[in-house]
Design a protein around this motif. Sequence first.
Motif, PDB file in Angstrom:
ATOM      1  N   LEU A 112     -14.332 -30.427 -26.773  1.00 48.46           N
ATOM      2  CA  LEU A 112     -15.636 -30.867 -27.296  1.00 48.46           C
ATOM      3  C   LEU A 112     -16.437 -31.589 -26.221  1.00 48.46           C
ATOM      4  CD1 LEU A 112     -14.847 -32.131 -30.885  1.00 48.46           C
ATOM      5  CD2 LEU A 112     -16.412 -30.312 -30.223  1.00 48.46           C
ATOM      6  N   LEU A 113     -15.745 -32.467 -25.469  1.00 53.13           N
ATOM      7  CA  LEU A 113     -16.431 -33.206 -24.398  1.00 53.13           C
ATOM      8  C   LEU A 113     -16.985 -32.243 -23.359  1.00 53.13           C
ATOM      9  CD1 LEU A 113     -13.946 -36.172 -23.873  1.00 53.13           C
ATOM     10  CD2 LEU A 113     -16.269 -36.308 -24.766  1.00 53.13           C
ATOM     11  N   GLN A 114     -16.183 -31.211 -23.037  1.00 52.44           N
ATOM     12  CA  GLN A 114     -16.646 -30.244 -22.043  1.00 52.44           C
ATOM     13  C   GLN A 114     -17.847 -29.447 -22.562  1.00 52.44           C
ATOM     14  OE1 GLN A 114     -12.419 -28.924 -21.134  1.00 52.44           O
ATOM     15  NE2 GLN A 114     -13.483 -28.304 -19.296  1.00 52.44           N
ATOM     16  N   ALA A 115     -17.812 -29.124 -23.862  1.00 57.32           N
ATOM     17  CA  ALA A 115     -18.941 -28.393 -24.452  1.00 57.32           C
ATOM     18  C   ALA A 115     -20.194 -29.276 -24.433  1.00 57.32           C
ATOM     19  CB  ALA A 115     -18.593 -27.974 -25.873  1.00 57.32           C
ATOM     20  N   MET A 116     -20.011 -30.569 -24.721  1.00 62.82           N
ATOM     21  CA  MET A 116     -21.166 -31.486 -24.702  1.00 62.82           C
ATOM     22  C   MET A 116     -21.746 -31.565 -23.290  1.00 62.82           C
ATOM     23  SD  MET A 116     -19.660 -34.297 -27.282  1.00 62.82           S
ATOM     24  CE  MET A 116     -20.432 -35.737 -26.657  1.00 62.82           C
ATOM     25  N   ALA A 117     -20.828 -31.597 -22.295  1.00 58.56           N
ATOM     26  CA  ALA A 117     -21.280 -31.662 -20.896  1.00 58.56           C
ATOM     27  C   ALA A 117     -22.142 -30.442 -20.566  1.00 58.56           C
ATOM     28  CB  ALA A 117     -20.076 -31.734 -19.963  1.00 58.56           C
ATOM     29  N   SER A 118     -21.696 -29.264 -21.010  1.00 60.61           N
ATOM     30  CA  SER A 118     -22.468 -28.048 -20.719  1.00 60.61           C
ATOM     31  C   SER A 118     -23.817 -28.078 -21.435  1.00 60.61           C
ATOM     32  CB  SER A 118     -21.703 -26.808 -21.151  1.00 60.61           C
ATOM     33  OG  SER A 118     -20.476 -26.773 -20.512  1.00 60.61           O
ATOM     34  N   ALA A 119     -23.809 -28.639 -22.659  1.00 62.79           N
ATOM     35  CA  ALA A 119     -25.067 -28.663 -23.432  1.00 62.79           C
ATOM     36  C   ALA A 119     -26.113 -29.554 -22.768  1.00 62.79           C
ATOM     37  CB  ALA A 119     -24.778 -29.142 -24.847  1.00 62.79           C
ATOM     38  N   LEU A 120     -25.670 -30.450 -21.901  1.00 66.03           N
ATOM     39  CA  LEU A 120     -26.640 -31.337 -21.235  1.00 66.03           C
ATOM     40  C   LEU A 120     -27.562 -30.574 -20.283  1.00 66.03           C
ATOM     41  CD1 LEU A 120     -24.685 -34.633 -20.470  1.00 66.03           C
ATOM     42  CD2 LEU A 120     -26.501 -34.234 -22.116  1.00 66.03           C
ATOM     43  N   TRP A 121     -27.195 -29.317 -19.994  1.00 61.72           N
ATOM     44  CA  TRP A 121     -28.073 -28.508 -19.132  1.00 61.72           C
ATOM     45  C   TRP A 121     -29.443 -28.303 -19.803  1.00 61.72           C
ATOM     46  CZ3 TRP A 121     -29.676 -27.476 -14.690  1.00 61.72           C
ATOM     47  CH2 TRP A 121     -30.443 -26.326 -14.396  1.00 61.72           C
ATOM     48  N   VAL A 146     -43.462 -37.103 -10.484  1.00 61.96           N
ATOM     49  CA  VAL A 146     -42.196 -36.453 -10.891  1.00 61.96           C
ATOM     50  C   VAL A 146     -41.012 -37.424 -10.801  1.00 61.96           C
ATOM     51  CG1 VAL A 146     -42.878 -34.083 -10.391  1.00 61.96           C
ATOM     52  CG2 VAL A 146     -41.876 -35.492  -8.570  1.00 61.96           C
ATOM     53  N   ALA A 147     -41.289 -38.670 -10.463  1.00 62.86           N
ATOM     54  CA  ALA A 147     -40.184 -39.631 -10.300  1.00 62.86           C
ATOM     55  C   ALA A 147     -39.414 -39.807 -11.609  1.00 62.86           C
ATOM     56  CB  ALA A 147     -40.716 -40.968  -9.809  1.00 62.86           C
ATOM     57  N   GLY A 148     -40.160 -39.902 -12.717  1.00 61.12           N
ATOM     58  CA  GLY A 148     -39.515 -40.121 -14.027  1.00 61.12           C
ATOM     59  C   GLY A 148     -38.566 -38.984 -14.365  1.00 61.12           C
ATOM     60  N   PRO A 149     -39.091 -37.714 -14.422  1.00 62.25           N
ATOM     61  CA  PRO A 149     -38.190 -36.593 -14.747  1.00 62.25           C
ATOM     62  C   PRO A 149     -37.037 -36.467 -13.744  1.00 62.25           C
ATOM     63  CG  PRO A 149     -40.472 -35.836 -14.621  1.00 62.25           C
ATOM     64  CD  PRO A 149     -40.497 -37.291 -14.303  1.00 62.25           C
ATOM     65  N   ALA A 150     -37.313 -36.763 -12.443  1.00 60.59           N
ATOM     66  CA  ALA A 150     -36.249 -36.630 -11.427  1.00 60.59           C
ATOM     67  C   ALA A 150     -35.128 -37.632 -11.696  1.00 60.59           C
ATOM     68  CB  ALA A 150     -36.813 -36.838 -10.026  1.00 60.59           C
ATOM     69  N   ALA A 151     -35.517 -38.871 -12.043  1.00 63.23           N
ATOM     70  CA  ALA A 151     -34.501 -39.896 -12.324  1.00 63.23           C
ATOM     71  C   ALA A 151     -33.689 -39.501 -13.551  1.00 63.23           C
ATOM     72  CB  ALA A 151     -35.169 -41.244 -12.544  1.00 63.23           C
ATOM     73  N   LEU A 152     -34.381 -38.981 -14.574  1.00 67.52           N
ATOM     74  CA  LEU A 152     -33.685 -38.572 -15.802  1.00 67.52           C
ATOM     75  C   LEU A 152     -32.722 -37.412 -15.512  1.00 67.52           C
ATOM     76  CD1 LEU A 152     -33.529 -39.214 -18.770  1.00 67.52           C
ATOM     77  CD2 LEU A 152     -35.319 -37.522 -19.191  1.00 67.52           C
ATOM     78  N   LEU A 153     -33.203 -36.495 -14.647  1.00 67.36           N
ATOM     79  CA  LEU A 153     -32.375 -35.347 -14.266  1.00 67.36           C
ATOM     80  C   LEU A 153     -31.078 -35.827 -13.598  1.00 67.36           C
ATOM     81  CD1 LEU A 153     -32.491 -32.187 -14.047  1.00 67.36           C
ATOM     82  CD2 LEU A 153     -33.225 -32.518 -11.704  1.00 67.36           C
ATOM     83  N   LEU A 180     -25.269 -37.075 -13.784  1.00 64.98           N
ATOM     84  CA  LEU A 180     -24.105 -37.974 -13.666  1.00 64.98           C
ATOM     85  C   LEU A 180     -23.319 -37.997 -14.974  1.00 64.98           C
ATOM     86  CD1 LEU A 180     -25.651 -40.945 -11.639  1.00 64.98           C
ATOM     87  CD2 LEU A 180     -24.031 -39.211 -10.847  1.00 64.98           C
ATOM     88  N   LEU A 181     -24.076 -38.080 -16.066  1.00 63.49           N
ATOM     89  CA  LEU A 181     -23.432 -38.120 -17.382  1.00 63.49           C
ATOM     90  C   LEU A 181     -22.645 -36.819 -17.606  1.00 63.49           C
ATOM     91  CD1 LEU A 181     -23.128 -39.612 -20.067  1.00 63.49           C
ATOM     92  CD2 LEU A 181     -25.171 -38.426 -20.874  1.00 63.49           C
ATOM     93  N   ALA A 202     -21.358 -34.823 -15.332  1.00 63.76           N
ATOM     94  CA  ALA A 202     -20.151 -34.789 -14.492  1.00 63.76           C
ATOM     95  C   ALA A 202     -19.051 -35.662 -15.107  1.00 63.76           C
ATOM     96  CB  ALA A 202     -20.478 -35.264 -13.086  1.00 63.76           C
ATOM     97  N   ALA A 203     -19.476 -36.835 -15.614  1.00 62.34           N
ATOM     98  CA  ALA A 203     -18.480 -37.752 -16.194  1.00 62.34           C
ATOM     99  C   ALA A 203     -17.829 -37.125 -17.423  1.00 62.34           C
ATOM    100  CB  ALA A 203     -19.138 -39.072 -16.557  1.00 62.34           C
ATOM    101  N   LEU A 204     -18.684 -36.539 -18.293  1.00 59.11           N
ATOM    102  CA  LEU A 204     -18.146 -35.919 -19.515  1.00 59.11           C
ATOM    103  C   LEU A 204     -17.213 -34.763 -19.174  1.00 59.11           C
ATOM    104  CD1 LEU A 204     -21.147 -35.688 -22.023  1.00 59.11           C
ATOM    105  CD2 LEU A 204     -19.059 -37.009 -22.263  1.00 59.11           C
ATOM    106  N   GLU A 205     -17.637 -33.966 -18.215  1.00 64.42           N
ATOM    107  CA  GLU A 205     -16.848 -32.799 -17.799  1.00 64.42           C
ATOM    108  C   GLU A 205     -15.466 -33.239 -17.282  1.00 64.42           C
ATOM    109  OE1 GLU A 205     -18.152 -29.474 -17.690  1.00 64.42           O
ATOM    110  OE2 GLU A 205     -16.128 -28.818 -17.111  1.00 64.42           O
ATOM    111  N   GLY A 206     -15.488 -34.268 -16.402  1.00 68.30           N
ATOM    112  CA  GLY A 206     -14.229 -34.753 -15.815  1.00 68.30           C
ATOM    113  C   GLY A 206     -13.322 -35.344 -16.871  1.00 68.30           C
ATOM    114  N   TRP A 207     -13.916 -36.115 -17.761  1.00 66.96           N
ATOM    115  CA  TRP A 207     -13.141 -36.768 -18.822  1.00 66.96           C
ATOM    116  C   TRP A 207     -12.506 -35.711 -19.725  1.00 66.96           C
ATOM    117  CZ3 TRP A 207     -15.628 -39.988 -23.330  1.00 66.96           C
ATOM    118  CH2 TRP A 207     -14.626 -40.733 -23.965  1.00 66.96           C
ATOM    119  N   GLY A 208     -13.360 -34.748 -20.110  1.00 69.66           N
ATOM    120  CA  GLY A 208     -12.884 -33.682 -20.996  1.00 69.66           C
ATOM    121  C   GLY A 208     -11.756 -32.892 -20.352  1.00 69.66           C
ATOM    122  N   LEU A 209     -11.946 -32.569 -19.073  1.00 73.58           N
ATOM    123  CA  LEU A 209     -10.923 -31.783 -18.359  1.00 73.58           C
ATOM    124  C   LEU A 209      -9.587 -32.505 -18.332  1.00 73.58           C
ATOM    125  CD1 LEU A 209     -12.379 -30.122 -15.163  1.00 73.58           C
ATOM    126  CD2 LEU A 209     -10.604 -29.221 -16.645  1.00 73.58           C
TER     127      LEU A 209
END
Length: 553
Positions: free
Chosen positions: A8-17, A45-52, A57-58, A60-67
């Motif tokens: 589930l965590l890995q699926a959530m990580a992918s959905a963040l795309w 574009v600073a705002g969208p870039a920071a959010l991106l 980061l989120l 990557a963290a979810l993906e690593g945790w899930g894995l």
Amino acid sequence: MGWSWGSLLQAMASALWLPQAACLAYAVQRLADAAAQDAAGWRIVAGPAALLLLLGLLRAALEGWGLRRVFRQARAGLSQLREQVAAALALGSPLDRARPASGLAASAIAEQAEAVVPYLTRYQPARLRVMVLPLLILAAVSPLSWAAALVLLLAAPLIPLFMALVGWRAQAASEAQMVEMGGMSAFLLDRLRGLATVRALDAVQATAQRLDDAAQSLRQRTLRVLRIAFLSSAVLELFSALGVAMVAVYVGFHLLGQLEFGAWGRRLSLGEGLFILLLAPAFFEPLRELSAVWHDRAAGEAALQALRRLGEARPALLAAPGSGGASAHLGADRPAAVALRIEGLRFAYPGTPAPVFGAFGLQVAPGEHVAVMGGSGCGKSTLLALIAGLAPVQAGRIEIDGVPLSAATADGLRECMAWIGQRPHVFAGSVQANVALGRPGVGAAQVRAALQAAALERVAQAHPGTGLGEGGAGLSGGEAVRLALARAAAWPQAGLLLADEPTAHLDAQTAHEVTQALLLLARGRTLIVATHDPVLAARLGRQVRLDMPQEPA
Ligand SMILES: Nc1ncnc2c1ncn2[C@@H]1O[C@H](COP(=O)(O)OP(=O)(O)OP(=O)(O)O)[C@@H](O)[C@H]1O
């Protein structure tokens, strides 16, 4: 198998795309708008870039945790499965001649079982992503453009359809490959054990030829599995490339004003078009991932099935897993001779028409020494095995010191028995280790005393540092029997000794020595010996003659 948190965590990580793609598209749109108004500057574009970046980061963290979670769970699950299968194998009755070949079992538990890990860590998360992500992307694209959504929708089902067709064959091929691999391991182990016989009878060439044939057949099966795996990826790549290309063509021509339809009556903006374009490959990504791990599914499910087959209920010895089975003799230091009472015993080997025993009865007083005699095949060894609870009886009762032998009591009752088998298995290792057998409570002092009692000290000291070879290489026939005697002697709480043909195939002198050692060991204990040896039988207090089993009319 249900979805794990890790998947589930890995699926959530992918959905963040999705939000990441939205950020990118939004930033490009703002840049385009600003360029149109000649008001360029990185700040817009600073705002969208920071959010991106934050979303990245989120993700990557979810993906690593899930894995990590998925991997840990898979390893723990596999260990548990292996434990269950090993326990089932350990409980199997030694009298079951249809039990799985050792090589096959070893190959399934050690090698093939590893295929379960990629199945759980790669295939299962990929399957969840396939079920979730394309739907999310469709839901995001369709409000913007039904035409792009339709292209994705039409291209998508073709992929699982073709993959299912291919996967069907993949699983069958994978199962066949596993069977072949297990069969080859079993054959190799069997011939390695019998190498001396194979060589002595000049059958090396024929054996090597058979092994070569098996290896060739395994190679062909492996190639078949790979061919199917490659075919499934090719099908998928083709359809996903076509799908993405069609979306790109549509969006491109739509933005150029060539294809007006498809956006619910309006015109897509640059940002919206880009958003759709960024999501199109992501729509197919989970499907491509699934195809990449499709082979893991076939191998994993085949391995799970092989393990399940090994763990299936087979004729088992009497034992209650996990229970010690209380015994009055447990922990006693001195042997207390036990009484044995058998009544109305009925036993037939599965699949054989004639029972070995119809309604057999026997009573043995504590400390009595009994020789069980009779023609070859009359059931002497079987009787000893049944007393030791190595197979369940079909009717009747066996009582040891008044305790009926049953699954609940067998473990405990076996603690007060010692078995001196017809062909004692000798493990590769030192003589001492072969006597102690890793049993708790059998220390160096007991082993030394046991070696002395069985007159084996000379052999134990002959080659200090070098152990015995596999299958007893380094021991004579008489010494192997004495090793079995020493194993029994190292177990002082054994009040009942069961000895199966201890003097078979020995010369008169060695048979005499073994008999002496056996009688010394049996002092103050109950002894039942299955034997053809009249000299040994004459030295025991009583002789019981078994009849040959009657063939059914
Ligand atoms: N594991 C088995 N599965 C099926 N049948 C078996 C099995 N072991 C033995 N038998 C059969 O059961 C019968 C009794 O065998 P058992 O080994 O008890 O005889 P035995 O009296 O000890 O023979 P021997 O004196 O030759 O050792 C024989 O007909 C044998 O073929």
